[in-house]
Design a protein around this motif. Structure first.
Motif, PDB file in Angstrom:
ATOM      1  N   HIS A  47      -3.305   9.530  -5.228  1.00 31.55           N
ATOM      2  CA  HIS A  47      -4.771   9.506  -5.265  1.00 31.55           C
ATOM      3  C   HIS A  47      -5.298   8.081  -5.492  1.00 31.55           C
ATOM      4  O   HIS A  47      -6.397   7.898  -6.024  1.00 31.55           O
ATOM      5  N   ALA A  48      -4.532   7.086  -5.068  1.00 30.53           N
ATOM      6  CA  ALA A  48      -4.919   5.684  -5.273  1.00 30.53           C
ATOM      7  C   ALA A  48      -6.258   5.364  -4.618  1.00 30.53           C
ATOM      8  O   ALA A  48      -6.671   6.008  -3.651  1.00 30.53           O
ATOM      9  N   VAL A  49      -6.911   4.340  -5.154  1.00 32.53           N
ATOM     10  CA  VAL A  49      -8.185   3.862  -4.611  1.00 32.53           C
ATOM     11  C   VAL A  49      -7.919   2.530  -3.895  1.00 32.53           C
ATOM     12  O   VAL A  49      -7.489   1.557  -4.506  1.00 32.53           O
ATOM     13  N   LEU A  50      -8.172   2.545  -2.588  1.00 31.78           N
ATOM     14  CA  LEU A  50      -7.954   1.346  -1.778  1.00 31.78           C
ATOM     15  C   LEU A  50      -9.270   0.608  -1.584  1.00 31.78           C
ATOM     16  O   LEU A  50     -10.321   1.234  -1.400  1.00 31.78           O
ATOM     17  N   GLY A  51      -9.211  -0.705  -1.607  1.00 31.73           N
ATOM     18  CA  GLY A  51     -10.379  -1.526  -1.287  1.00 31.73           C
ATOM     19  C   GLY A  51     -10.190  -2.081   0.114  1.00 31.73           C
ATOM     20  O   GLY A  51      -9.163  -2.686   0.414  1.00 31.73           O
ATOM     21  N   LEU A  52     -11.170  -1.832   0.972  1.00 33.46           N
ATOM     22  CA  LEU A  52     -11.023  -2.198   2.389  1.00 33.46           C
ATOM     23  C   LEU A  52     -11.903  -3.383   2.756  1.00 33.46           C
ATOM     24  O   LEU A  52     -13.037  -3.493   2.290  1.00 33.46           O
ATOM     25  N   ALA A  53     -11.367  -4.249   3.615  1.00 35.22           N
ATOM     26  CA  ALA A  53     -12.131  -5.382   4.136  1.00 35.22           C
ATOM     27  C   ALA A  53     -12.295  -5.204   5.642  1.00 35.22           C
ATOM     28  O   ALA A  53     -11.518  -4.490   6.286  1.00 35.22           O
ATOM     29  N   ILE A 104       0.843  -1.209   0.000  1.00 32.93           N
ATOM     30  CA  ILE A 104       0.000   0.000   0.000  1.00 32.93           C
ATOM     31  C   ILE A 104       0.875   1.254   0.000  1.00 32.93           C
ATOM     32  O   ILE A 104       0.609   2.222  -0.712  1.00 32.93           O
ATOM     33  N   GLU A 105       1.952   1.215   0.764  1.00 33.17           N
ATOM     34  CA  GLU A 105       2.853   2.376   0.804  1.00 33.17           C
ATOM     35  C   GLU A 105       3.481   2.614  -0.576  1.00 33.17           C
ATOM     36  O   GLU A 105       3.530   3.756  -1.052  1.00 33.17           O
ATOM     37  N   ALA A 106       3.915   1.541  -1.224  1.00 27.29           N
ATOM     38  CA  ALA A 106       4.521   1.686  -2.560  1.00 27.29           C
ATOM     39  C   ALA A 106       3.495   2.251  -3.540  1.00 27.29           C
ATOM     40  O   ALA A 106       3.810   3.118  -4.367  1.00 27.29           O
ATOM     41  N   LEU A 107       2.255   1.774  -3.431  1.00 25.20           N
ATOM     42  CA  LEU A 107       1.183   2.278  -4.301  1.00 25.20           C
ATOM     43  C   LEU A 107       0.965   3.773  -4.085  1.00 25.20           C
ATOM     44  O   LEU A 107       0.882   4.551  -5.042  1.00 25.20           O
ATOM     45  N   LEU A 108       0.877   4.191  -2.813  1.00 24.74           N
ATOM     46  CA  LEU A 108       0.595   5.605  -2.519  1.00 24.74           C
ATOM     47  C   LEU A 108       1.750   6.508  -2.944  1.00 24.74           C
ATOM     48  O   LEU A 108       1.534   7.670  -3.307  1.00 24.74           O
ATOM     49  N   ALA A 112     -14.358   6.784  -9.700  1.00 26.53           N
ATOM     50  CA  ALA A 112     -13.118   7.059  -8.959  1.00 26.53           C
ATOM     51  C   ALA A 112     -11.909   6.411  -9.646  1.00 26.53           C
ATOM     52  O   ALA A 112     -10.770   6.588  -9.210  1.00 26.53           O
ATOM     53  N   GLY A 113     -12.163   5.640 -10.694  1.00 24.62           N
ATOM     54  CA  GLY A 113     -11.058   5.032 -11.438  1.00 24.62           C
ATOM     55  C   GLY A 113     -10.855   3.553 -11.146  1.00 24.62           C
ATOM     56  O   GLY A 113      -9.921   2.938 -11.661  1.00 24.62           O
ATOM     57  N   GLY A 114     -11.717   2.971 -10.321  1.00 20.56           N
ATOM     58  CA  GLY A 114     -11.575   1.543  -9.986  1.00 20.56           C
ATOM     59  C   GLY A 114     -10.574   1.339  -8.862  1.00 20.56           C
ATOM     60  O   GLY A 114      -9.758   2.221  -8.567  1.00 20.56           O
ATOM     61  N   VAL A 115     -10.658   0.180  -8.233  1.00 20.94           N
ATOM     62  CA  VAL A 115      -9.811  -0.102  -7.060  1.00 20.94           C
ATOM     63  C   VAL A 115      -8.399  -0.485  -7.512  1.00 20.94           C
ATOM     64  O   VAL A 115      -8.217  -1.350  -8.372  1.00 20.94           O
ATOM     65  N   ASP A 116      -7.405   0.163  -6.932  1.00 16.07           N
ATOM     66  CA  ASP A 116      -6.007  -0.166  -7.247  1.00 16.07           C
ATOM     67  C   ASP A 116      -5.529  -1.362  -6.443  1.00 16.07           C
ATOM     68  O   ASP A 116      -4.846  -2.237  -6.969  1.00 16.07           O
ATOM     69  N   LEU A 117      -5.861  -1.376  -5.148  1.00 13.30           N
ATOM     70  CA  LEU A 117      -5.406  -2.484  -4.302  1.00 13.30           C
ATOM     71  C   LEU A 117      -6.530  -2.861  -3.349  1.00 13.30           C
ATOM     72  O   LEU A 117      -6.999  -2.014  -2.582  1.00 13.30           O
TER      73      LEU A 117
END
Ligand code: GLP
Length: 240
Positions: free
Chosen positions: A29-35, A20-24, A122-127
């Motif tokens: 402005h990444a889109v995170l998917g949360l569980a 997640i850190e590498a993505l950000l 929002a561009g879809g979930v990145d991770l």
């Protein structure tokens, strides 16, 4: 599918947070998917710690996988509240950028379609972070869910209600219905990171990693995903 066996949940949290850190850093402005559930908590703990050391969520967006239907607004166990408490309230993500399906919506099909539309806009979930249920469910896609399903209402099976009763105090208080992103929705995330710990997950992990792709084991759909990472401890990996 890449399976990584680690000594414990602390290491799992660190490895997921690394991704997640590498993505950000690459895409603020990444889109995170949360569980929700207990499995991702070490990931959120690690992200909160890294936020304390400067990791910036100020431009990020987040979408939850699912929500209970029928809980009073602000109920402590609604997934909106859980996400705010365990993740969003501990970092600097903007509240208006944290999306959860509205389980109290009057028009459920319209709410599910709107949720999909907002994710797309929002561009879809990145991770996408995922846990897995003991029956192999992801999100709240119970066994028998269509592998191409989209966000919709589902009925929980008794096993899942029993598994989640620990959060509610009594089985009777666990809702029967939920809204959940579908398996087809989850597959559209660019990277999925599934975390599982403990011997009670070992059968589900074996079935979705090594078994046939089947609606009977919803997580097995991840075998089709081009970038799926599975982080497990030794107990969860013990049946592989
Ligand atoms: C719930 C959630 C799932 C989660 C599962 C497992 O059913 N909807 O997203 O993966 O619980 O939870 P836990 O990690 O607590 O075992």
């Amino acid at each position: 599918m890449e399976v990584v066996i680690l000594p414990g949940s602390k290491q799992i949290g660190k490895l997921a947070a690394d991704a997640i850190e590498a993505l950000l850093q690459r895409k603020p402005h990444a889109v995170l998917g949360l569980a929700t559930g207990s499995s991702p908590v070490p990931v959120y703990d690690e992200l909160a710690a890294r936020h304390g050391r400067g990791l910036d969520f100020g431009a990020a967006h987040a979408f939850a996988l699912d929500e209970y239907v029928g809980l009073a607004p602000g109920h402590r166990e609604s997934y909106r509240e859980v996400i705010m408490r365990e993740f969003a309230g501990r970092v600097n993500i903007r509240t208006e950028n944290v999306h959860t399906p509205d389980g109290a919506a009057a028009d459920i099909p319209a709410e599910c379609q709107a949720y999909e539309d907002t994710m797309k806009a929002a561009g879809g979930v990145d991770l996408q972070i995922l846990g897995v249920g003991t029956d192999g469910h992801i999100g709240f896609n119970e066994p028998g869910s269509s592998l191409a399903s989209r966000t919709r209402i589902k009925t929980l099976i008794e096993q899942t209600r029993r598994d989640n009763a620990r959060f509610f105090g009594s089985l009777a208080d666990v809702p029967h219905h939920v809204l959940t992103q579908g398996l087809g929705t989850i597959l559209e995330a660019r990277h999925v990171v599934l975390v599982a710990t403990g011997a009670q997950k070992s059968r589900a992990v074996r079935d979705f990693v090594e078994g046939a792709v089947s609606a009977i084991c919803p997580a097995s759909v991840l075998q089709f995903h081009p970038h799926a990472t599975v982080l497990v401890d030794e107990a969860a990996a013990s049946s592989l």
